[in-house]
Design a protein around this motif. Sequence first.
Motif, PDB file in Angstrom:
ATOM      1  N   VAL A 394       0.820  -1.037  -0.126  1.00 53.81           N
ATOM      2  CA  VAL A 394      -0.046  -0.183  -0.011  1.00 53.81           C
ATOM      3  C   VAL A 394       0.943   1.320   0.146  1.00 53.81           C
ATOM      4  O   VAL A 394       0.519   2.286  -0.768  1.00 53.81           O
ATOM      5  CB  VAL A 394      -0.962   0.016   1.361  1.00 53.81           C
ATOM      6  CG1 VAL A 394      -1.620   1.309   1.255  1.00 53.81           C
ATOM      7  CG2 VAL A 394      -1.968  -1.154   1.057  1.00 53.81           C
ATOM      8  N   THR A 455      -6.414   2.097  -2.781  1.00 50.89           N
ATOM      9  CA  THR A 455      -5.315   1.105  -2.717  1.00 50.89           C
ATOM     10  C   THR A 455      -5.511  -0.011  -1.826  1.00 50.89           C
ATOM     11  O   THR A 455      -5.231  -1.142  -1.880  1.00 50.89           O
ATOM     12  CB  THR A 455      -4.208   1.561  -2.679  1.00 50.89           C
ATOM     13  OG1 THR A 455      -3.906   2.928  -3.540  1.00 50.89           O
ATOM     14  CG2 THR A 455      -3.027   0.788  -2.714  1.00 50.89           C
ATOM     15  N   ILE A 456      -5.795   0.294  -0.449  1.00 53.30           N
ATOM     16  CA  ILE A 456      -6.097  -0.578   0.638  1.00 53.30           C
ATOM     17  C   ILE A 456      -7.322  -1.618   0.125  1.00 53.30           C
ATOM     18  O   ILE A 456      -7.321  -2.826   0.199  1.00 53.30           O
ATOM     19  CB  ILE A 456      -6.556  -0.097   1.851  1.00 53.30           C
ATOM     20  CG1 ILE A 456      -5.188   0.887   2.503  1.00 53.30           C
ATOM     21  CG2 ILE A 456      -7.123  -0.847   2.882  1.00 53.30           C
ATOM     22  CD1 ILE A 456      -5.623   1.426   3.683  1.00 53.30           C
ATOM     23  N   GLU A 459      -5.761  -4.017  -2.533  1.00 57.28           N
ATOM     24  CA  GLU A 459      -4.752  -4.992  -1.830  1.00 57.28           C
ATOM     25  C   GLU A 459      -5.316  -5.958  -1.049  1.00 57.28           C
ATOM     26  O   GLU A 459      -4.686  -6.963  -0.683  1.00 57.28           O
ATOM     27  CB  GLU A 459      -3.659  -4.217  -1.145  1.00 57.28           C
ATOM     28  CG  GLU A 459      -2.510  -3.251  -2.105  1.00 57.28           C
ATOM     29  CD  GLU A 459      -1.803  -4.014  -3.071  1.00 57.28           C
ATOM     30  OE1 GLU A 459      -1.411  -5.215  -2.755  1.00 57.28           O
ATOM     31  OE2 GLU A 459      -1.669  -3.823  -4.269  1.00 57.28           O
TER      32      GLU A 459
END
Length: 830
Positions: A394, A455-456, A459
């Motif tokens: 991240v 992004t979190i 991922e």
Amino acid sequence: MGKANQTIIEPVQNVDIEHTRLELSKGIKSIYSKLEWLFVQKGIALFIIGFLLGRALILSHLTPFALPFFASVYLVRREKSPVALLGLLAGSVTLSFSSISYTFASTIIFLVIFRLTQKYHKNELKYVAFYVLFTVIGVKLAFSYIQQDQVLTIYNGVMAMIEATLAFLLTYIFIQSVPLVTVQRRRRSLKTEEVVSLIILLASIMTGTIGWAVYSLSIEHILSRYLVLLFSFVAGATIGSTVGVVTGLIFSLASVASFYQMSLLAFSGLLGGLMKEGKKFGAAIGLLIATLLMGMYGNSDTVLTKTLYESGVAILLLFLTPQSLALKIAKHIPGTPEYQQEQQGYMRRVRDVTANRVTQFSSVFQALSNSFQQIEEQFEEEEDKEFDYFLSNVTEKTCQTCFKKDQCWSRNFDKTYNLMKDVMNEFDQGKIPLSPRLHRELDKHCTKEKKLQDTIYQELTFYQANLKLKKQVKESRRLVADQLLGVSEVMGNFAKEIQRERENHHIQEEQILRSINDFGIEIENIEIYNLEQGNVDIDMTIPYCGGHGQGEKLIAPMLSDILGENIVVYKEDCAQFPNGYCQMTFRSAKKFVVDTGVSHAAKGGGLVSGDSFSMIELGAGKYAVAISDGMGNGERAHFESNETLRLLKKILESGIEEEVAIKSVNSILSLRTNDEIFSTLDLAMIDLQNASSKFLKIGSTPSFIKRGDKVMKIEASNLPMGMLQHDFDVDVVSEQLKAGDLLIMMSDGAFEGPKHVENYDLWMKRKVNELETDEPQEVADILMEEVIRSSSGLIEDDMTIVVSKIKHNIPKWSSIPVQKTHEKDKKRIS
């Protein structure tokens, strides 16, 4: 993708290498067996030995080796005596016409006298040397009388007596040593006199090479030094110096010019044996030192140089000698560590049994390791590590290019870390969007709040997949641990059995030995390893029986009467020479035997079927019949089904119970591949002592038992192998079989072959009930033909039918009446 391909390819390459290694090993063993068959069975070794002994001389003109060698071969391997005679005559002709005439005349006269008087003596070994003695005296004097114009002198008589005495002694020596090099027999350690006799034979053979040279190097010197080197390297200083003295003495008798060789050979044998700890280099240095010291007796540097060259060639031959040959020789020579191991008797057998069982376990572990395509790793704090990898990915995509990177991660590390962890946890729990409180904190702390959330979220999918994978690996480790625990229990129980047998069975050995001796049968040795009802295991050593089946016809029925159950000869190794011993192993006869017939066909009449079958005879008195059907058709399906049976066979042979074995195979198949390829398993375990059976069906079709006019169906419901990793239960169906029952097992291709049939069970029952034969192979062929005929001759799926018939086991000589053992002795033995 590249890593996955590499993971798949590497085990295949390892399998190919292992397969090549096995094929090469089989090829070498095949060559050795063919050479052994050619030299030993066909008698070429006897011809070569006879040729060298036929031209061997003592005191320049005495030939005492020929007749003793022929007489020994005549007693030990009578059918090969013509080959030995041809070798002797071929060697004698290289000396002179007189020599071949003498050899031929002495052997013919010996044969005539021996055969004419054979009926007057029972023990040929006692009198054969005297026949040789008087034959040599008579023939030698007759030849001397003819060659010296019908005149005999005292010198002729003395020389005739010397040659006859040597022949008399050599006869006893050759009788002991000839079987060691010409007869295949059960491996056993040699006595000291047998070792000395063998050395005398080898030295006598080498005297036949006197006068041979290659580039002016003496063949007899090279061979004698090589022989001394080999024995000193293998057996040490005592045997090495003995070989040197004996070989040198015989060479000095054969040629006075070789007298100094006795000192050289004896000294080199002593030094080489003392330096054997240095392996072959140590023995070689010992020979070189002895050569230098003794070579100084020569008259010139040429003699010393020649002697060094001869020693160098002998050393080269030693280094070319395979280590396996040296170890094989060491096992037969008294005083070596290998010989001591061979002499441990009962403990040796216990070690062998233990080693065999451990080897089976090792094969199970090997099968497990081959099936897994990745190395199990140890993980500590797995979740924390995975979260660290998650944060790393991240931050690489968000914080790495942010101007507040140092402020967030250097000054406020804990706050940033915990904030990202809270965001990940809420996303993981399905809280989208984030809670207002966490959203405000994140917006206040991070300048790229939107990008960070995206992004979190992205991922998180990889993070959850990695955690799932870790959980699967952890579960697989637990499964393997359970399997190893089962193996550990089997080994522990087996060790207890061995300890119990060691304490008790020597008493029963003496009692059985006394009981059999009372019948008038001589027993050299007896060892009992198990007296449990139905699992008796006894080894016996008896004097040479002449191949008359004494163990099967007499001893086994007597043991049956003594122990109260049928005993049969499990293995027999008869001596091939009169003064040897026969080794016999007696086991409990199984009350039932299973005859099996198989009929199978590939889809569309192809060559490769996706079905596999196996019949496994287990050591615990059980018989297993198994069918596995790989999903689909062709080579891949065949590989899957064959792999299932291969793993199952290995695990069952190790002694693990059936349910644990199937669970082990299932866990292996489910973990070793990601492909949606499964296989069924239909397993029947039959106890050969009471005919009880267990049926374990994993995704397979029903089986049928035909008992007279009655047909019973056996079925169970389980998913195919490899489909489930966890909570895998095996339904076991037990059934008591009887003699005459037919057990019919089949794959789904055969069971569901007739497409026009609505009820496959009833159709198959009817076909089984209509059978007019009970021969397993005929039944399998008839049912296969019915299935194909009902499908209009089309084979739309792989089909396999295995038919087993249960029969009473009746030993061949069980009906022989024997004298009843005293009831008191029976009670003591049991």
